[in-house]
Design an enzyme around this catalytic site. Structure first.
Site, PDB file in Angstrom:
ATOM      1  N   TYR A 113      -0.246   2.321   0.801  1.00  0.00           N
ATOM      2  CA  TYR A 113      -1.263   1.354   0.377  1.00  0.00           C
ATOM      3  C   TYR A 113      -2.469   1.507   1.298  1.00  0.00           C
ATOM      4  CZ  TYR A 113      -3.958  -2.776  -0.501  1.00  0.00           C
ATOM      5  OH  TYR A 113      -5.000  -3.613  -0.800  1.00  0.00           O
ATOM      6  N   LYS A 118      -8.650  -6.114   9.178  1.00  0.00           N
ATOM      7  CA  LYS A 118      -7.816  -7.317   9.311  1.00  0.00           C
ATOM      8  C   LYS A 118      -7.960  -8.049  10.657  1.00  0.00           C
ATOM      9  CE  LYS A 118      -4.682  -6.730   5.528  1.00  0.00           C
ATOM     10  NZ  LYS A 118      -4.389  -5.454   4.886  1.00  0.00           N
ATOM     11  N   ASP A 169      -4.702   4.887   9.010  1.00  0.00           N
ATOM     12  CA  ASP A 169      -5.153   3.603   8.477  1.00  0.00           C
ATOM     13  C   ASP A 169      -4.392   2.521   9.236  1.00  0.00           C
ATOM     14  OD1 ASP A 169      -5.613   1.266   7.146  1.00  0.00           O
ATOM     15  OD2 ASP A 169      -5.144   2.035   5.135  1.00  0.00           O
ATOM     16  N   TYR A 214      -4.317 -10.815  -7.267  1.00  0.00           N
ATOM     17  CA  TYR A 214      -2.964 -10.355  -7.613  1.00  0.00           C
ATOM     18  C   TYR A 214      -2.207 -11.406  -8.430  1.00  0.00           C
ATOM     19  CZ  TYR A 214      -4.071  -7.326  -3.618  1.00  0.00           C
ATOM     20  OH  TYR A 214      -4.671  -6.466  -2.750  1.00  0.00           O
TER      21      TYR A 214
HETATM   22  C1  LIG Z   1      -5.196  -4.699   3.833  1.00  0.00           C
HETATM   23  C2  LIG Z   1      -5.222  -3.232   3.957  1.00  0.00           C
HETATM   24  C3  LIG Z   1      -6.315  -2.473   3.491  1.00  0.00           C
HETATM   25  C4  LIG Z   1      -7.475  -3.086   2.751  1.00  0.00           C
HETATM   26  O1  LIG Z   1      -8.204  -3.963   3.531  1.00  0.00           O
HETATM   27  P1  LIG Z   1      -9.168  -5.033   2.782  1.00  0.00           P
HETATM   28  O2  LIG Z   1      -9.901  -5.671   3.917  1.00  0.00           O
HETATM   29  O3  LIG Z   1      -8.254  -5.968   2.067  1.00  0.00           O
HETATM   30  O4  LIG Z   1     -10.047  -4.282   1.864  1.00  0.00           O
HETATM   31  C5  LIG Z   1      -6.289  -1.112   3.693  1.00  0.00           C
HETATM   32  N1  LIG Z   1      -5.255  -0.513   4.310  1.00  0.00           N
HETATM   33  C6  LIG Z   1      -4.192  -1.203   4.763  1.00  0.00           C
HETATM   34  C7  LIG Z   1      -3.092  -0.472   5.455  1.00  0.00           C
HETATM   35  C8  LIG Z   1      -4.125  -2.582   4.593  1.00  0.00           C
HETATM   36  O5  LIG Z   1      -3.063  -3.259   4.994  1.00  0.00           O
END
Ligand SMILES: *Cc1c(COP(=O)(O)O)cnc(C)c1O
Length: 398
Positions: free
Chosen positions: A133, A250, A223, A6
């Site tokens: 996102y 994460k 998500d 980024y």
């Molecule tokens: C960080 C994130 C992703 C992507 O995860 P990566 O491990 O960086 O590919 C997808 N969805 C959400 C809500 C996120 O915060």
């Protein structure tokens, strides 16, 4: 040379070089600073946690990785069992992958193929939120609604297979009425939209989403790559409202090694379970179920349970509410809090220019984005350390 994330490489300022890290602290050659964003929201136990480090070391003495195609192993079996017990309802079927974006891709692929497997060929569209996102890969960019990716729109024109709705019930009802025959899923970051600007919304929206998904036979995907493992003040938002597919990443490994999982409920799993090999889920990241990552994730979840992390998160929220009570400034649009997340949204992004360096000089690592100055601290943070993070945020406006 490294191409940093980024970043406009031409104007990028030199990144801080980390030579050691322990607890909440990141260490550079000149100072130590509290990591107020937990390495992109993942390092919930802090750095150099002896239990996590030991879990990885002892697994490395056995083997670090074997593929999951035709092979299996104890750490991945144990982690799948652990997640089955740890997650509510019948979210029992774990598909592992190496990053959150890929795990979201898998969830979207599952949702589409679930209907194709039943001969419902017209359900090609995805409903998602405005400011969503879901990752950086192509399909996740498409279901996302991030300004950074608008070059995609310029290149390809209007999105054909994604519809965005705001987090308002009437708009949601309208979208379902209009598009339900073409939708395979509704995907959301539940309660807290992270990278889209730390936007928070009410659980009533998700309860309505569950109801509409049931009424129209659309799959609901949460998500929880960012919100999972306590960040919203709930272990998972999926404890409050049950999705059909849950995505975790994460903090799954405590932030020690990249790994993610797409967890399906029985209904979704059964949509693939067949004598027909064409109905199988065709996906398989090379490093899925990595043994080091699974060992770290197991140790992380055990710590989360044994040391009652939810009470740590309630304490963080309590201290944050106390310290931020009444805090405001002409330049601030809103101060928002939820669980282990606090965001100061400013009116003009320029207001935050120079804040990162200011925070560094005050012993705090911060990385504002858009109009957001925020903190998502490691849960092991002490009261004094947390107050220091919040004081630094407030001091910028003084
Ligand atoms: C960080 C994130 C992703 C992507 O995860 P990566 O491990 O960086 O590919 C997808 N969805 C959400 C809500 C996120 O915060």
């Amino acid at each position: 040379m490294i191409w940093y994330p980024y970043q406009q490489m031409k104007t990028m300022k030199e990144p801080y070089k980390i030579i050691d890290a322990e607890g909440v602290f990141l260490k550079t050659p000149e100072r130590e600073m509290i990591d107020s964003i937990s390495s992109w929201w993942s390092v919930i136990h802090g750095y150099k946690h002896p239990v996590l480090t030991e879990a990885i070391k002892s697994q490395a003495d056995q083997f670090s990785h074997v593929m999951l195609g035709g092979l299996t192993h104890e750490p991945v079996l144990k982690l799948a069992d652990k997640l089955r017990d740890f997650l509510q309802g019948d979210l029992d079927y774990c598909f592992f992958s190496d990053s959150g974006s890929v795990a979201v891709e898998v969830a979207l692929k599952m949702a589409l193929q679930y209907y194709v497997n039943q001969g419902e060929m017209e359900r090609t569209k995805v409903l998602s939120l405005t400011h969503a996102y879901h990752g950086d890969t192509f399909k996740t960019m498409e279901v996302g609604d991030d300004e950074d990716y608008h070059f995609i729109l310029e290149a390809y024109g209007e999105k054909k297979d994604v519809i965005h709705v705001p987090t308002q019930i009437p708009a949601l009802e309208q979208a379902f009425e209009m598009y339900h025959q073409q939708l395979n899923c509704f995907i959301v970051e539940p309660l807290l939209q992270g990278a889209g600007g730390m936007r928070m919304y009410d659980v009533s929206f998700l309860i309505k989403a569950r109801e509409l998904c049931d009424r129209y036979g659309v799959l609901l995907i949460f998500d929880e790559v960012a919100t999972g493992f306590g960040r919203t003040g709930n272990r998972f938002v999926a404890d409050l409202v049950q999705p059909d597919i849950l995505v975790l990443g994460k903090a799954l490994t405590g932030g020690y090694i990249g790994h993610a999982v797409t967890v399906a409920n029985r209904k979704v799993y059964n949509g693939f379970y067949s004598d027909d090999s064409d109905k199988a889920l065709m996906h398989g990241p090379t490093f899925m179920g990595n043994a080091l990552a699974c060992s770290a994730a197991l140790a992380s979840i055990e710590l989360f349970e044994e040391e009652d992390y939810m009470s740590k998160i309630y304490r963080i929220e309590e201290i944050t509410r106390r310290e931020m009570a009444g805090f405001t400034n002409d330049k601030i649009k809103e101060v928002r809090m939820m669980g282990g997340c606090v965001c100061v949204e400013v009116k003009e992004a320029d207001t935050l220019k120079g804040y990162q360096q200011f925070a560094y000089e005050h012993g705090v690592f911060s990385r504002p984005f858009l109009n957001c100055m925020y903190a998502m601290v490691p849960y092991i943070i002490s009261e004094e350390q947390l107050v220091r993070v919040l004081d630094t945020m407030k001091a910028w406006f003084a």
